[in-house]
Design a protein around this motif. Structure first.
Motif, short mmCIF file in Angstrom:
data_model
loop_
_atom_site.label_atom_id
_atom_site.label_comp_id
_atom_site.label_asym_id
_atom_site.label_seq_id
_atom_site.Cartn_x
_atom_site.Cartn_y
_atom_site.Cartn_z
N THR A 196 -23.40 68.85 77.92
CA THR A 196 -24.35 68.80 78.66
C THR A 196 -25.15 67.92 78.38
OG1 THR A 196 -26.12 70.94 77.34
CG2 THR A 196 -24.14 71.01 79.12
N TRP B 191 -29.93 65.88 79.27
CA TRP B 191 -31.15 66.73 79.13
C TRP B 191 -32.06 66.99 80.14
CZ3 TRP B 191 -34.14 63.17 81.28
CH2 TRP B 191 -33.46 61.84 81.12
N GLU C 59 -28.91 66.10 72.32
CA GLU C 59 -29.70 66.13 71.10
C GLU C 59 -30.67 65.96 71.61
OE1 GLU C 59 -27.04 64.14 72.38
OE2 GLU C 59 -27.14 61.81 71.70
N GLY D 221 -23.34 64.79 82.88
CA GLY D 221 -23.54 63.23 82.14
C GLY D 221 -23.46 62.45 82.58
N SER D 222 -23.86 60.84 82.40
CA SER D 222 -23.06 59.47 83.11
C SER D 222 -22.31 59.02 83.31
CB SER D 222 -24.38 58.73 82.34
OG SER D 222 -23.05 58.57 80.87
N THR E 239 -20.57 57.54 79.78
CA THR E 239 -20.05 58.86 78.99
C THR E 239 -18.77 59.52 79.81
OG1 THR E 239 -22.37 59.04 78.17
CG2 THR E 239 -20.23 60.32 77.58
N MET F 20 -20.80 64.17 87.16
CA MET F 20 -21.96 62.63 86.44
C MET F 20 -22.91 61.78 87.37
SD MET F 20 -18.60 60.52 85.43
CE MET F 20 -17.60 61.46 86.88
N CYS G 151 -30.02 64.02 88.16
CA CYS G 151 -28.98 63.86 88.85
C CYS G 151 -29.17 63.08 91.14
CB CYS G 151 -27.41 64.28 88.94
SG CYS G 151 -27.85 66.21 89.17
N GLU H 162 -27.76 53.62 88.45
CA GLU H 162 -28.73 54.84 88.65
C GLU H 162 -29.32 54.14 87.86
OE1 GLU H 162 -26.95 58.12 86.67
OE2 GLU H 162 -28.00 59.17 88.01
#
Ligand code: NAD
Length: 520
Positions: free
Chosen positions: A171, A173, A200, A250-251, A254, A273, A306, A408
Motif C-alpha cells: 500500500t 502512504w 515506509e 502505488g505509482s 512500481t 496506480m 490519485c 502525475e
C-alpha cells in the motif's frame, strides 16, 4: 531521609514514564500472532512531515527473511481461516469496525502526525476504513454464488466462491488506513490470509488497523504485518512463490515492476496506480460551485491523491473569470501543520516529494512555458522551517501536451487549460496515459451524460470534484491507472475470491456434456 526517598521515587517514576514513552515509540512486525522485531535488527524512523524533529516512531527495517516468516505464518493459518464459516469471519470483522470507531480520534491524530494530512481529512480516511470494514464484513452473509440450468436432465449446476490463498498487500502512504482496509477486510471476509506491507512513510496507521484486527480476535497468522522498504520487503512479497495474489496500490512505475514479477510466477495481480484527473468546466456551469470543487480536488491532501484534480479544462467563455477566482481562492488557503484545525493544506510527504514537485513547477515555467498564476514556492521560513511545505500552485494558459498537464505531479499544483468546446474538452481529458477519475460542471443534463459516456475513466462525477469515492461503489481506473481490477464495492470480491463451477449429476448414469443431447 524521607524527602530523599520521595525524590528517588519521583525520579524513578519519571524514568519509568520516559522509558515507557521511548518504548511506545518502537513498533514491531506482526507475524503469526506475535509482535516481533525484524531479523535485521534494524529500524526505520517514521517522522512527522509537518515537523521532522518529531519522531513518530521506530518501525522494523525488515528483510526478506521477515517476509518469508510472515508468509509461512499466513500459509499455516490459511486452512483454519478458510474453513471458518464466512458469517463467523464477518462477526470478527464487525468487531474490528467497532474498535476503529472507538479509537477514531487517536487514529486520526496518529495519521495527521505521520502523513501530514489535515485533521479533518485524516478523520475521513479513518472513517473510510470504518465504512469499508462494515460494508465488506456484511458480505460474510452474502458472498453470493449462483445456480444455472444444466444441459442434461437430473443435473444441477452452480458456482461458488472460494478464497484465493495467501495474499500479499502493498500500500501507498497517501491513504494510510483507508487503502490498507480496502484490501485487508475484503481479503479476510473471503477467507484469505494476508501479509501486508505499508508504505515506509506511514506504517503507524496500518499498525493501528492490524492491532484492531488482533484485538477483535482475528486468529494468529491470518493477518501479518511487515514494515520496511519497497525494494526489499515489497519486492520480497511480490516475488514470493507462496503468495498467490498481490494487491498493489502505488505509482504506475512500481506497479509495472509488480506486474512483471507476478507474471513470472503466474500470480494474480491487482494494480491501482497513478492518475492525471480532469475537471471539465463548461460555459453554463455554476462557476462558484466549480471553483469549490477545483480547490478541494486540487489542494485537498496537498494534491497527493490519485484522484486529484490536476487538470482544469475550462471553456473559453468562462476561462478568465474561472482562473481569477481560482487564483484568489488558492492564495487564501492556509498552509501549515494539519494538526491545527485552521489549516487547509498540510505538508507534502517527504523531501523527495518536495524535490519532485518543485521540479515540475520549474518545468511548468521554463520547459513548458505556462503562466505561473500563483504559488510556486517551497516554504522554508518560520513555522515551515522544519516541514515539507509547498504553496498551492496554479498554472494557467496550459497546453494539453505540456508535461505539467501530462505527468502525475502528486502535489498542490494544478493546471488550467482553455478549451473551445465540450468535444475538445473530452479529447483533452482522455489524452493522458491514465484513466482514473474525471468530472464535469454543467447545468445541461445532455452534455453531462455525453461526457460521462465519452470519458474513458473508472470514475466520473457530475457537478462534483474528481475526488469523493464511496466504499460501496467500485474504485479503480483504466489505461495506466489499473489492470482491469476494482477495489471496493462487491467488485472487490472478484479479486479476492475465485469461482468454482460445480456440477451435480443425480441421474444415476453417465451423461456426457455436448454428446448425450436430449431429443426434442
Ligand atoms: P510507490 O509506488 O512509490 O509505493 C507504493 C508501495 O509500493 C509502497 O509500499 C512501496 O514501499 C512499495 N514498493 C516500492 N518499490 C517496490 C518494489 N520494487 N516492489 C514492490 N513494492 C514496492 O507509490 P507511493 O509514492 O507510495 O504512492 C503514490 C502513488 O500511488 C501515486 O502514483 C498515486 O496516484 C498512487 N495511488 C493510486 C491509488 C489508486 O487507487 N489508483 C490510490 C492511492 C495512490
Amino acid at each position: 531521609m524521607a524527602q530523599a526517598k520521595k525524590a528517588l521515587a519521583k525520579k524513578s517514576r519519571a524514568t519509568a514514564r520516559a522509558t515507557k514513552r521511548t518504548r511506545s515509540k518502537t513498533y514491531h512486525n506482526f507475524i503469526g500472532g506475535r509482535w516481533v522485531p525484524s531479523q535485521s535488527g534494524q529500524w526505520l524512523e517514521n517522522r512527522n512531515p509537518a515537523d521532522t524533529r518529531d519522531l513518530v516512531g521506530r518501525f522494523p527495517l525488515s528483510i526478506s527473511d521477515d517476509v518469508s516468516a510472515a508468509v509461512s505464518a499466513a500459509a499455516a493459518a490459511f486452512d483454519g481461516w478458510r474453513r471458518t464459516p464466512a458469517p463467523r469471519r464477518a462477526e470478527i470483522l464487525f468487531r474490528v469496525g467497532e474498535i476503529l470507531i472507538r479509537d477514531k480520534e487517536k487514529y486520526t491524530a496518529d495519521m495527521t502526525r505521520e502523513m501530514g494530512k489535515v485533521s479533518k481529512e485524516a478523520g475521513g480516511d479513518v472513517q473510510e476504513a470504518i465504512d469499508c470494514t462494515y460494508y465488506a464484513a456484511g458480505e460474510g452473509r452474502r458472498l453470493h454464488g449462483f445456480t444455472t440450468p444444466a444441459e442434461m436432465p437430473n443435473k444441477f449446476a452452480m458456482c461458488v466462491r472460494q478464497p484465493v490463498g495467501v495474499c500479499g498487500l502493498i500500500t501507498p502512504w497517501n491513504f494510510p488506513m483507508a487503502i490498507p482496509s480496502w484490501k485487508l477486510i475484503p481479503a479476510l471476509v473471503c477467507g484469505n490470509t494476508v501479509v501486508i506491507k505499508p508504505a515506509e512513510d506511514t506504517p503507524l496507521s496500518t499498525y493501528n488497523l492490524v492491532r484492531a484486527c488482533e484485538e477483535a480476535g482475528v486468529p494468529p497468522g491470518v493477518v501479518n504485518l511487515v514494515t520496511g522498504y519497497g525494494e526489499t520487503v515489497g519486492a520480497g512479497i511480490t516475488s514470493h512463490n507462496s503468495l498467490r495474489l498481490i494487491s498493489f496500490t502505488g505509482s504506475t512505475d512500481t506497479g509495472r515492476l509488480v506486474a512483471s514479477a507476478c507474471a513470472e510466477r503466474n500470480a494474480i495481480c491487482s494494480l491501482e496506480m497513478g492518475g492525471k484527473n480532469a475537471i471539465i468546466v463548461l460555459d453554463d456551469a455554476d462557476i462558484d460551485n466549480a471553483i469549490e470543487g477545483a480547490v478541494w480536488g486540487a489542494f485537498g491532501t496537498s494534491g497527493q491523491r490519485c484522484t486529484a484534480s490536476s487538470r482544469l479544462i475550462v471553456h473559453k467563455k468562462v476561462y478568465r473569470q474561472f482562473a481569477k477566482k481560482l487564483v484568489e481562492r488558492a492564495k487564501a488557503l492556509r498552509v501549515g501543520n494539519g494538526a491545527d484545525r485552521a489549516v487547509e493544506v498540510g505538508p507534502v510527504i517527504n523531501s523527495e516529494a518536495v524535490h519532485k514537485i518543485m521540479g515540475y513547477i520549474d518545468i511548468g515555467q521554463h520547459e513548458d512555458g505556462a503562466t505561473l498564476a500563483c504559488g510556486g514556492h517551497h516554504l522554508t521560513k518560520g513555522e515551515y522551517a522544519h516541514g515539507y511545505y509547498i504553496e498551492p500552485t496554479v498554472f494557467t494558459d496550459v497546453e494539453p501536451n505540456m508535461r505539467i498537464a501530462q505527468e502525475e505531479i502528486f502535489g498542490p499544483v494544478t493546471s488550467v487549460i482553455p478549451t473551445n468546446s465540450l468535444d475538445e474538452a473530452i479529447e483533452i481529458a482522455n489524452g493522458v496515459r491514465y484513466g482514473l477519475s474525471a468530472a464535469i460542471y454543467t447545468q445541461d443534463v445532455n452534455r453531462a451524460f455525453h461526457a460521462m459516456n465519452e470519458t474513458y475513466t473508472g470514475i466520473f462525477y457530475v457537478n462534483s470534484s474528481t475526488i469523493g469515492a464511496e466504499v460501496h461503489l467500485p474504485f479503480g481506473g483504466t489505461k495506466g491507472t489499473g489492470n482491469g481490477h476494482r477495489e471496493a464495492g462487491t467488485q472487490v470480491l472478484e479479486t479476492f475470491s475465485e469461482w468454482k463451477s460445480v456440477y451435480v449429476d443425480y441421474s444415476g448414469k453417465l451423461q456426457r456434456a455436448q454428446i448425450d443431447t436430449v431429443e426434442l
